[in-house]
Design a protein around this motif. Sequence first.
Motif, mmCIF file in Angstrom:
data_model
loop_
_atom_site.group_PDB
_atom_site.id
_atom_site.type_symbol
_atom_site.label_atom_id
_atom_site.label_comp_id
_atom_site.label_asym_id
_atom_site.label_seq_id
_atom_site.Cartn_x
_atom_site.Cartn_y
_atom_site.Cartn_z
ATOM 1 N N GLU A 285 27.511 2.231 96.761
ATOM 2 C CA GLU A 285 26.570 1.805 96.081
ATOM 3 C C GLU A 285 26.948 0.797 94.850
ATOM 4 N N PHE A 286 27.992 1.100 94.276
ATOM 5 C CA PHE A 286 28.501 0.060 93.254
ATOM 6 C C PHE A 286 29.072 -1.171 94.055
ATOM 7 N N ALA A 287 29.628 -1.164 95.366
ATOM 8 C CA ALA A 287 30.285 -2.297 95.925
ATOM 9 C C ALA A 287 29.126 -3.086 96.265
ATOM 10 N N GLU A 288 27.750 -2.485 96.683
ATOM 11 C CA GLU A 288 26.551 -3.275 97.316
ATOM 12 C C GLU A 288 25.800 -3.894 96.100
ATOM 13 N N ASN A 289 25.899 -2.879 95.094
ATOM 14 C CA ASN A 289 24.919 -3.495 93.864
ATOM 15 C C ASN A 289 25.870 -4.510 92.888
ATOM 16 N N GLY A 290 27.205 -4.532 92.862
ATOM 17 C CA GLY A 290 28.036 -5.191 91.852
ATOM 18 C C GLY A 290 28.328 -4.524 90.771
ATOM 19 N N VAL A 291 29.678 -4.748 90.129
ATOM 20 C CA VAL A 291 29.983 -4.242 88.970
ATOM 21 C C VAL A 291 30.350 -5.444 88.101
ATOM 22 N N PRO A 292 30.094 -5.035 86.748
ATOM 23 C CA PRO A 292 30.551 -6.280 85.820
ATOM 24 C C PRO A 292 32.053 -6.354 85.645
ATOM 25 N N VAL A 293 32.453 -7.777 85.968
ATOM 26 C CA VAL A 293 33.876 -8.115 85.798
ATOM 27 C C VAL A 293 34.300 -8.164 84.414
ATOM 28 N N ASN A 294 35.258 -7.116 83.969
ATOM 29 C CA ASN A 294 35.899 -7.051 82.767
ATOM 30 C C ASN A 294 36.959 -7.719 82.410
ATOM 31 N N VAL B 28 30.231 -8.494 93.603
ATOM 32 C CA VAL B 28 29.565 -7.708 94.728
ATOM 33 C C VAL B 28 30.621 -7.678 95.761
ATOM 34 N N LYS B 29 30.874 -6.586 96.491
ATOM 35 C CA LYS B 29 31.770 -6.354 97.511
ATOM 36 C C LYS B 29 31.128 -5.976 98.754
ATOM 37 N N GLU B 30 30.388 -6.813 99.387
ATOM 38 C CA GLU B 30 29.773 -6.313 100.627
ATOM 39 C C GLU B 30 30.897 -5.930 101.873
ATOM 40 N N LYS B 31 31.708 -6.754 102.044
ATOM 41 C CA LYS B 31 32.676 -6.403 103.030
ATOM 42 C C LYS B 31 33.522 -4.898 102.763
ATOM 43 N N ILE C 284 37.402 9.054 93.185
ATOM 44 C CA ILE C 284 37.620 7.912 92.178
ATOM 45 C C ILE C 284 38.751 6.803 92.634
ATOM 46 N N GLN C 285 39.371 7.458 93.799
ATOM 47 C CA GLN C 285 40.383 6.278 94.397
ATOM 48 C C GLN C 285 39.585 5.110 95.240
ATOM 49 N N PHE C 286 38.337 5.775 95.865
ATOM 50 C CA PHE C 286 37.831 4.607 96.343
ATOM 51 C C PHE C 286 37.057 3.947 95.431
ATOM 52 N N ALA C 287 36.802 4.387 94.272
ATOM 53 C CA ALA C 287 36.040 3.659 93.228
ATOM 54 C C ALA C 287 36.840 2.626 92.588
ATOM 55 N N LEU C 288 38.115 3.094 92.534
ATOM 56 C CA LEU C 288 39.013 2.015 91.664
ATOM 57 C C LEU C 288 39.470 0.964 92.630
ATOM 58 N N ASN C 289 39.262 1.045 93.875
ATOM 59 C CA ASN C 289 39.350 -0.399 94.784
ATOM 60 C C ASN C 289 38.294 -1.248 94.737
ATOM 61 N N ILE C 290 37.109 -0.986 93.909
ATOM 62 C CA ILE C 290 36.303 -1.860 93.673
ATOM 63 C C ILE C 290 36.473 -2.446 92.334
ATOM 64 N N VAL C 291 36.764 -1.767 91.231
ATOM 65 C CA VAL C 291 36.901 -2.189 89.854
ATOM 66 C C VAL C 291 38.359 -2.596 89.435
ATOM 67 N N GLU C 292 39.418 -2.105 89.989
ATOM 68 C CA GLU C 292 40.879 -2.380 89.965
ATOM 69 C C GLU C 292 41.558 -2.840 90.986
ATOM 70 N N PRO C 293 41.052 -3.968 91.825
ATOM 71 C CA PRO C 293 41.637 -4.578 93.112
ATOM 72 C C PRO C 293 42.973 -4.793 93.069
ATOM 73 N N MET C 294 43.281 -5.341 91.906
ATOM 74 C CA MET C 294 44.683 -5.920 91.493
ATOM 75 C C MET C 294 45.626 -4.845 91.390
ATOM 76 N N MET C 295 45.234 -3.541 91.022
ATOM 77 C CA MET C 295 46.131 -2.370 91.030
ATOM 78 C C MET C 295 46.490 -1.624 91.911
ATOM 79 N N THR C 296 45.212 -1.326 92.662
ATOM 80 C CA THR C 296 45.189 -0.089 93.686
ATOM 81 C C THR C 296 44.136 -0.501 94.678
ATOM 82 N N GLY C 297 44.389 0.212 95.715
ATOM 83 C CA GLY C 297 43.386 0.155 96.956
ATOM 84 C C GLY C 297 43.715 1.039 97.897
#
Length: 565
Positions: free
Chosen positions: A151-160, A196-199, A53-66
């Motif tokens: 997979e989510f970082a490469e394919n992208g997630v919808p911005v909420n 998308v977060k390729e880097k 989950i912690q790795f996932a949140l860096n993708i979807v909540e980058p302003m909050m955690t990482g």
Amino acid sequence: MENIDEKTKQENYKRETAIGKAGMVVTAHPVATQIGEQVLREGGNAVDAAVAIQFALNIVEPMMTGIGGSGFLMVYDAKSKKTEIFDGHVRAPKAAYPELFQDENGEVIPFKERSIKGTAVGIPGILKAMDEALDAHGSKPLADLIEPSIEFAENGVPVNWVLCDALKNFEYRLGEEARNFFMPEGKAYQVGDILVKEKLANTYRILQREGVSAFYEGEIAEGIISCIKEQGGFMEMSDLKDYKATVDEPMVGTYKDYKVVSSMAPSAGGFTVIQILKILESFHLEQYDVHSWEKYYLIAEAMRLAFTDKKAFLADPEFAELPLKGLMHDDYIAERRKFINFKTRNNAIDFGNPWKYDSVKQRAVIPQPNDEERSETTHFTVRDRWGNIAACTSTVEHPFGSGIMVSDYGFMLNNELTDFDSVPGGMNEVQPNKRPVSCKSPTIIFKDDQPILTLGSPGGPTIISSVVQTIINVLDFNMDLKAAIEEPRIFTPMGPHIEWEAGIDMNSKGHLEGMGFVFNEVPHSIGNVQAIQINPLDGSNYGAADSSREGCAMGLDETDYQMKS
């Protein structure tokens, strides 16, 4: 998220609540919850899921955690019945010094300026804490737990809408690299855009191959140090290499017939949560209506008493002896209660004298400016089919942290050194290798030695008020967990002002104003509680997420688990 229609409310409620007889995951974002649930479904335990989950949140909540931030991971092991805190809090670099946040004239540098410099970045610890917890309690390899996020970082997630609001309100915090990423061609991402977060995916690939050592000694470390120095910081490779997470005993207290287990210093969260509850205990809040002025008044005054003590007496225990025994002494708590008079906001409230109930050496209390902005964070919690619990509050501190995105690696760096005192001389002054005071409060409530509730929240100092009020709503007012989370909250640290959420009783608000409290003109969301309630009779779980973000709860039953061949 104001003025949503009834159909949307029902859809949100369905996403934000879940029941599971054999597992539960609750986070502030559906993608993170989905990844945690997948780990449990494939045989992982609570710690495995928390790491994923912690790795996932860096993708979807980058302003909050990482991975450029910190966190306190609480782990309850059902077999041993032991609770530990894996402390991945930041530390100050070796070159840090007490006057770090003062200018050449000895004046405190304004917060907006001091919080977006390289000197504000603490040595990130969340990866070390996760690695330590995985080594002690995990069952899956780190590489496997990172994979779903790649997979989510490469394919992208919808911005909420949560990210969009953060970009709108805190654009000024973004450094050049972050600005170019989040606002390509000067235009911020909109709801529904695919991010998308390729880097970051490439960074995760490096961590898969080399482990977290690549972050603290390898090429990622070199990228971190280069960026910090470009922004005027002084962190060195040796600071990263020498970082060590600690495994701590939690802070433990009682409230009525319950045991409260929460974070230990350098987080002040656990102490302050427990002290507020201890102050309130003899007032028996359950005798009042949940919307009464008496309830709001008691919570406000108890909060002010505890926060004045928190500000004066909490620090990194590696650098100062803390009067925790004195602060929790029954006679000291009784002294503090005497300030509550039911007649007026007591202007005499200040920090007390716990030293007379303690054997540790008394230290000076240095007044600090109150110019900080409200920080943002995230909290998530997991309970697995064996009854183990992982509850983590992690952060980059203020929205987007320092605003520094590590070039070529795609993650934000924290600005957590701003949690140190800006005026030196007190226990929380800046010193090399020291951890600043935090308010993170991952918490587990026990009844008869069985866990019955686990919760936490983001929000800087408002974390404490959110956790306390949710506990009170569940334990004292017997509210449904979701209702307990949604019940409008208040927050007042020390001054006359009360921050408040829309929906509090207006008659009660007026009564408190007549007692000398001053309410902020406009209400706003306070915290973002994620929680799991556990039925001690059958071990089933009820998960609930706060509606102030895109929270998501997912439960599992035994039939959901994959068959092992």
